[in-house]
Design a protein around this motif. Structure first.
Motif, PDB file in Angstrom:
ATOM      1  N   ARG A   1       0.814  -1.225   0.000  1.00 11.85           N
ATOM      2  CA  ARG A   1       0.000   0.000   0.000  1.00 11.85           C
ATOM      3  C   ARG A   1       0.842   1.267   0.000  1.00 11.85           C
ATOM      4  NH1 ARG A   1      -5.626  -1.373   2.709  1.00 11.85           N
ATOM      5  NH2 ARG A   1      -5.594  -3.600   2.327  1.00 11.85           N
ATOM      6  N   ASP A   2       1.940   1.222  -0.742  1.00 11.64           N
ATOM      7  CA  ASP A   2       2.809   2.385  -0.906  1.00 11.64           C
ATOM      8  C   ASP A   2       2.325   3.158  -2.129  1.00 11.64           C
ATOM      9  OD1 ASP A   2       4.808   4.235  -1.215  1.00 11.64           O
ATOM     10  OD2 ASP A   2       6.458   2.786  -1.099  1.00 11.64           O
ATOM     11  N   TYR A   3       1.323   4.002  -1.922  1.00 14.55           N
ATOM     12  CA  TYR A   3       0.672   4.687  -3.024  1.00 14.55           C
ATOM     13  C   TYR A   3       1.596   5.696  -3.701  1.00 14.55           C
ATOM     14  CZ  TYR A   3      -3.295   2.433  -0.886  1.00 14.55           C
ATOM     15  OH  TYR A   3      -4.142   1.486  -0.365  1.00 14.55           O
ATOM     16  N   ASP A   4       2.497   6.313  -2.950  1.00 10.35           N
ATOM     17  CA  ASP A   4       3.437   7.247  -3.560  1.00 10.35           C
ATOM     18  C   ASP A   4       4.347   6.525  -4.553  1.00 10.35           C
ATOM     19  OD1 ASP A   4       2.512   9.504  -2.231  1.00 10.35           O
ATOM     20  OD2 ASP A   4       3.818   9.140  -0.501  1.00 10.35           O
ATOM     21  N   LYS A   5       4.800   5.331  -4.194  1.00 10.75           N
ATOM     22  CA  LYS A   5       5.643   4.546  -5.095  1.00 10.75           C
ATOM     23  C   LYS A   5       4.850   4.128  -6.333  1.00 10.75           C
ATOM     24  CE  LYS A   5       9.301   2.108  -6.213  1.00 10.75           C
ATOM     25  NZ  LYS A   5      10.570   2.722  -6.555  1.00 10.75           N
ATOM     26  N   MET A   6       3.616   3.697  -6.123  1.00 13.91           N
ATOM     27  CA  MET A   6       2.779   3.306  -7.262  1.00 13.91           C
ATOM     28  C   MET A   6       2.590   4.489  -8.209  1.00 13.91           C
ATOM     29  SD  MET A   6      -0.071   1.052  -5.219  1.00 13.91           S
ATOM     30  CE  MET A   6      -1.152   0.847  -6.617  1.00 13.91           C
ATOM     31  N   LEU A   7       2.351   5.660  -7.660  1.00  9.31           N
ATOM     32  CA  LEU A   7       2.162   6.849  -8.477  1.00  9.31           C
ATOM     33  C   LEU A   7       3.436   7.210  -9.224  1.00  9.31           C
ATOM     34  CD1 LEU A   7       0.144   9.018  -9.278  1.00  9.31           C
ATOM     35  CD2 LEU A   7       0.902  10.348  -7.309  1.00  9.31           C
ATOM     36  N   SER A   8       4.588   7.044  -8.568  1.00 10.26           N
ATOM     37  CA  SER A   8       5.848   7.381  -9.231  1.00 10.26           C
ATOM     38  C   SER A   8       6.156   6.439 -10.393  1.00 10.26           C
ATOM     39  CB  SER A   8       7.007   7.349  -8.226  1.00 10.26           C
ATOM     40  OG  SER A   8       7.374   6.015  -7.909  1.00 10.26           O
ATOM     41  N   LEU A   9       5.595   5.241 -10.365  1.00 13.37           N
ATOM     42  CA  LEU A   9       5.814   4.276 -11.447  1.00 13.37           C
ATOM     43  C   LEU A   9       4.762   4.393 -12.547  1.00 13.37           C
ATOM     44  CD1 LEU A   9       6.698   1.188  -9.256  1.00 13.37           C
ATOM     45  CD2 LEU A   9       8.264   2.475 -10.717  1.00 13.37           C
ATOM     46  N   SER A  10       3.801   5.293 -12.370  1.00  9.58           N
ATOM     47  CA  SER A  10       2.701   5.443 -13.322  1.00  9.58           C
ATOM     48  C   SER A  10       2.825   6.761 -14.064  1.00  9.58           C
ATOM     49  CB  SER A  10       1.362   5.430 -12.589  1.00  9.58           C
ATOM     50  OG  SER A  10       1.237   4.256 -11.837  1.00  9.58           O
ATOM     51  N   ASP A  11       2.350   6.764 -15.284  1.00 14.95           N
ATOM     52  CA  ASP A  11       2.289   7.980 -16.080  1.00 14.95           C
ATOM     53  C   ASP A  11       0.851   8.220 -16.484  1.00 14.95           C
ATOM     54  OD1 ASP A  11       5.358   7.896 -18.049  1.00 14.95           O
ATOM     55  OD2 ASP A  11       4.927   8.781 -16.114  1.00 14.95           O
ATOM     56  N   ASP A  12       0.494   9.467 -16.590  1.00 15.52           N
ATOM     57  CA  ASP A  12      -0.819   9.828 -17.090  1.00 15.52           C
ATOM     58  C   ASP A  12      -0.666  10.111 -18.576  1.00 15.52           C
ATOM     59  OD1 ASP A  12      -3.287  10.915 -17.693  1.00 15.52           O
ATOM     60  OD2 ASP A  12      -3.457  11.934 -15.762  1.00 15.52           O
ATOM     61  N   TYR A  13      -1.225   9.252 -19.399  1.00 17.47           N
ATOM     62  CA  TYR A  13      -1.049   9.328 -20.843  1.00 17.47           C
ATOM     63  C   TYR A  13      -1.614  10.609 -21.452  1.00 17.47           C
ATOM     64  CZ  TYR A  13      -5.939   8.049 -21.095  1.00 17.47           C
ATOM     65  OH  TYR A  13      -7.289   8.040 -20.949  1.00 17.47           O
ATOM     66  N   ARG A  14      -2.424  11.343 -20.701  1.00 19.32           N
ATOM     67  CA  ARG A  14      -3.020  12.565 -21.250  1.00 19.32           C
ATOM     68  C   ARG A  14      -2.012  13.694 -21.408  1.00 19.32           C
ATOM     69  NH1 ARG A  14      -7.494  13.691 -16.959  1.00 19.32           N
ATOM     70  NH2 ARG A  14      -5.703  13.145 -15.684  1.00 19.32           N
ATOM     71  N   PHE A  15      -0.891  13.623 -20.687  1.00 16.92           N
ATOM     72  CA  PHE A  15       0.067  14.720 -20.680  1.00 16.92           C
ATOM     73  C   PHE A  15       1.408  14.258 -21.245  1.00 16.92           C
ATOM     74  CE2 PHE A  15      -2.805  15.102 -17.019  1.00 16.92           C
ATOM     75  CZ  PHE A  15      -3.494  16.231 -17.410  1.00 16.92           C
ATOM     76  N   LYS A  16       1.979  15.069 -22.139  1.00 14.58           N
ATOM     77  CA  LYS A  16       3.237  14.684 -22.776  1.00 14.58           C
ATOM     78  C   LYS A  16       4.431  14.916 -21.863  1.00 14.58           C
ATOM     79  CE  LYS A  16       1.753  15.191 -27.503  1.00 14.58           C
ATOM     80  NZ  LYS A  16       2.029  15.758 -28.818  1.00 14.58           N
ATOM     81  N   THR A  17       4.339  15.885 -20.970  1.00 12.51           N
ATOM     82  CA  THR A  17       5.454  16.167 -20.060  1.00 12.51           C
ATOM     83  C   THR A  17       4.947  16.274 -18.621  1.00 12.51           C
ATOM     84  OG1 THR A  17       5.249  18.576 -20.213  1.00 12.51           O
ATOM     85  CG2 THR A  17       6.661  17.487 -21.856  1.00 12.51           C
ATOM     86  N   GLU A  18       5.849  16.125 -17.708  1.00 13.79           N
ATOM     87  CA  GLU A  18       5.518  16.264 -16.287  1.00 13.79           C
ATOM     88  C   GLU A  18       5.080  17.700 -15.987  1.00 13.79           C
ATOM     89  OE1 GLU A  18       5.148  14.862 -12.298  1.00 13.79           O
ATOM     90  OE2 GLU A  18       5.225  13.879 -14.243  1.00 13.79           O
ATOM     91  N   ARG A  19       5.705  18.670 -16.630  1.00  7.75           N
ATOM     92  CA  ARG A  19       5.360  20.085 -16.421  1.00  7.75           C
ATOM     93  C   ARG A  19       3.898  20.341 -16.819  1.00  7.75           C
ATOM     94  NH1 ARG A  19       6.436  23.325 -13.146  1.00  7.75           N
ATOM     95  NH2 ARG A  19       8.606  22.821 -13.372  1.00  7.75           N
ATOM     96  N   THR A  20       3.465  19.795 -17.945  1.00  3.43           N
ATOM     97  CA  THR A  20       2.079  19.954 -18.389  1.00  3.43           C
ATOM     98  C   THR A  20       1.121  19.361 -17.374  1.00  3.43           C
ATOM     99  OG1 THR A  20       2.845  19.750 -20.674  1.00  3.43           O
ATOM    100  CG2 THR A  20       0.492  19.550 -20.303  1.00  3.43           C
ATOM    101  N   ARG A  21       1.461  18.193 -16.835  1.00  2.00           N
ATOM    102  CA  ARG A  21       0.615  17.546 -15.836  1.00  2.00           C
ATOM    103  C   ARG A  21       0.527  18.396 -14.579  1.00  2.00           C
ATOM    104  NH1 ARG A  21       0.612  14.451 -11.379  1.00  2.00           N
ATOM    105  NH2 ARG A  21       2.852  14.457 -11.142  1.00  2.00           N
ATOM    106  N   LEU A  22       1.659  18.908 -14.124  1.00  6.09           N
ATOM    107  CA  LEU A  22       1.672  19.743 -12.920  1.00  6.09           C
ATOM    108  C   LEU A  22       0.887  21.038 -13.118  1.00  6.09           C
ATOM    109  CD1 LEU A  22       5.361  19.251 -11.752  1.00  6.09           C
ATOM    110  CD2 LEU A  22       3.298  18.276 -10.723  1.00  6.09           C
TER     111      LEU A  22
END
Length: 70
Positions: free
Chosen positions: A44-65
């Motif tokens: 149940r390490d949700y932060d780790k799970m999130l760090s291993l996942s990408d949101d396909y809707r955004f091309k860059t991390e900056r756009t997602r943020l």
């Protein structure tokens, strides 16, 4: 077994931080990422799970943020 292989491939393609660039050893990267994700899920390490996942809707991390900030 076939489903697991497809999922692992999706993780490698979606999890790469540089768009359109495959790792040198994609099979090993897929197995490693899948194992890390499943271990994080079981603990149940949700932060780790999130760090291993990408949101396909955004091309860059900056756009997602920027989207999350808005």
């Amino acid at each position: 077994m076939a489903l697991r292989k497809k999922l692992a491939c999706l993780i490698v393609l979606g999890g790469d931080k540089e768009p359109y660039k495959l790792p040198d050893k994609p099979k090993e990267a897929a197995v490693s990422t899948f194992s890390e994700y499943m271990n994080a899920s079981m603990s149940r390490d949700y932060d780790k799970m999130l760090s291993l996942s990408d949101d396909y809707r955004f091309k860059t991390e900056r756009t997602r943020l920027n989207f999350l900030k808005a």
